[in-house]
Design a protein around this motif. Structure first.
Motif, short mmCIF file in Angstrom:
data_model
loop_
_atom_site.label_atom_id
_atom_site.label_comp_id
_atom_site.label_asym_id
_atom_site.label_seq_id
_atom_site.Cartn_x
_atom_site.Cartn_y
_atom_site.Cartn_z
N PHE A 211 1.81 6.28 -8.11
CA PHE A 211 1.93 4.95 -8.73
C PHE A 211 2.66 3.98 -7.81
CE2 PHE A 211 1.17 6.19 -13.36
CZ PHE A 211 0.00 5.44 -13.41
N SER A 212 3.79 4.39 -7.27
CA SER A 212 4.59 3.50 -6.44
C SER A 212 4.39 3.73 -4.94
CB SER A 212 6.08 3.67 -6.78
OG SER A 212 6.49 5.01 -6.59
N ARG A 213 3.45 4.61 -4.58
CA ARG A 213 3.13 4.88 -3.18
C ARG A 213 1.62 4.86 -2.97
NH1 ARG A 213 6.69 7.66 0.07
NH2 ARG A 213 5.08 7.31 1.64
N PRO A 214 1.00 3.68 -2.95
CA PRO A 214 -0.45 3.60 -2.77
C PRO A 214 -0.93 4.24 -1.47
CG PRO A 214 0.44 1.50 -3.49
CD PRO A 214 1.60 2.35 -3.14
N ASP A 215 -0.06 4.31 -0.46
CA ASP A 215 -0.45 4.90 0.82
C ASP A 215 -0.67 6.40 0.72
OD1 ASP A 215 2.47 4.71 0.41
OD2 ASP A 215 2.56 5.89 2.28
N LEU A 216 -0.21 7.02 -0.37
CA LEU A 216 -0.35 8.47 -0.55
C LEU A 216 -1.54 8.82 -1.45
CD1 LEU A 216 3.36 9.61 -1.02
CD2 LEU A 216 1.98 9.61 1.07
N ARG A 217 -2.35 7.84 -1.81
CA ARG A 217 -3.48 8.10 -2.70
C ARG A 217 -4.48 9.08 -2.08
NH1 ARG A 217 -5.09 1.98 -4.75
NH2 ARG A 217 -3.48 1.79 -6.37
N THR A 218 -5.14 9.84 -2.95
CA THR A 218 -6.25 10.69 -2.53
C THR A 218 -7.55 9.92 -2.71
OG1 THR A 218 -6.37 11.65 -4.76
CG2 THR A 218 -5.01 12.81 -3.13
N VAL A 219 -8.68 10.51 -2.30
CA VAL A 219 -9.94 9.77 -2.34
C VAL A 219 -10.35 9.40 -3.76
CG1 VAL A 219 -10.85 10.65 -0.16
CG2 VAL A 219 -11.18 11.98 -2.24
#
Length: 269
Positions: A211-219
């Motif tokens: 939620f607070s780390r968009p850079d860690l999103r998966t595909v």
């Protein structure tokens, strides 16, 4: 004979068509996606949709995150489920049936009911909003089907193999890793493929953990990048979905023979 072949061909086309349409949509502009209807052939292939999905939508980063999460999750699940299945299959101890009953009972618990305690534990361990937290959360499930597959396969292996290893001075871990686990290659491939698919396509838990780390999103979570407040980039989303499916297709093609052998071997017992 020909009639049965035609029926099978129709069923195959019904299953394959959505994938073909997605690939076709990835090569169309947003207007053509809807104006072309069910037509699979784009008027003018828009290859830059894949570049847009990779660079502009940061999908390259999402793919790397997904690979890291999936690989570590698969390794942890394989070791954990193989050892659990081995112990449940080869050892008779007090409470064994209770453990099996609890494991099977978890099959009926929806994932959404466990997300609150999982997030609470991750927060207390300072694992929220991290790749490591997602790996621990995704690999920490019951994985009942995987345990039962290993259990069924180990049940049919002759006990003489373990006795011979014990006579040679091998302990529990050496017997397991050097003798039993190599014999369960087909089941290992099956569990690896099942876990890979489940982790790769997981959405709810990675969404909560990033939620607070968009850079860690998966595909799967990264697909949200194509959904705007007033519009949706359907062609970009189709291109991203096509990219994300390629590793899954390649892995399934490589492991499909072992997948069938693993299922058949575990069920036969």
């Amino acid at each position: 004979m020909y009639f049965a072949a035609l029926i099978m061909l129709a069923i195959v086309m019904a299953w394959v068509y959505p994938f073909l349409w997605m690939v076709s949509a990835a090569l169309k502009d947003p207007v053509e996606v809807f104006s072309a209807g069910l037509d699979l052939i784009p008027r003018s292939p828009q290859w830059h949709n894949f570049v847009r999905a990779w660079n502009d939508a940061n999908f390259g980063r999402y793919l790397l995150n997904t690979v890291l999460v999936t690989v570590f999750t698969v390794v942890i699940v394989l070791v954990r489920c193989a050892m659990a299945g081995y112990v449940l299959a080869r050892y008779r101890f007090y409470g064994r049936k209770i453990i099996l009953g609890v494991l099977i009972g978890t099959l009926f618990v929806p994932t959404g009911y466990t997300i609150i305690p999982v997030v609470d534990i991750a927060t207390r361990l300072h694992l929220l909003n991290s790749i490591a937290g997602m790996v621990v959360a995704l690999s920490g499930g019951a994985n009942v089907a995987s345990i039962l597959l290993y259990m069924g396969y180990f049940n049919q292996i002759p006990k003489e193999l373990e006795e011979a290893a014990t006579m040679d001075g091998a302990g529990f871990f050496r017997t397991f890793f050097r003798v039993m686990l190599p014999l369960a290659g087909p089941v290992t491939a099956t569990v690896a493929l099942m876990t890979f698919l489940a982790t790769w396509n997981s959405f709810f838990l990675p969404l909560v953990f990033t939620f607070s780390r968009p850079d860690l999103r998966t595909v799967s979570v990264g697909m949200l990048a194509f959904i705007g407040e007033n519009s949706t980039d359907w062609s970009g989303m189709a291109a991203a979905a096509t990219i994300s499916l390629l590793p899954v297709m390649i892995l399934f093609i490589l492991l499909q023979r072992y997948f069938v052998e693993g299922i058949a071997g575990a069920v036969k017992s």
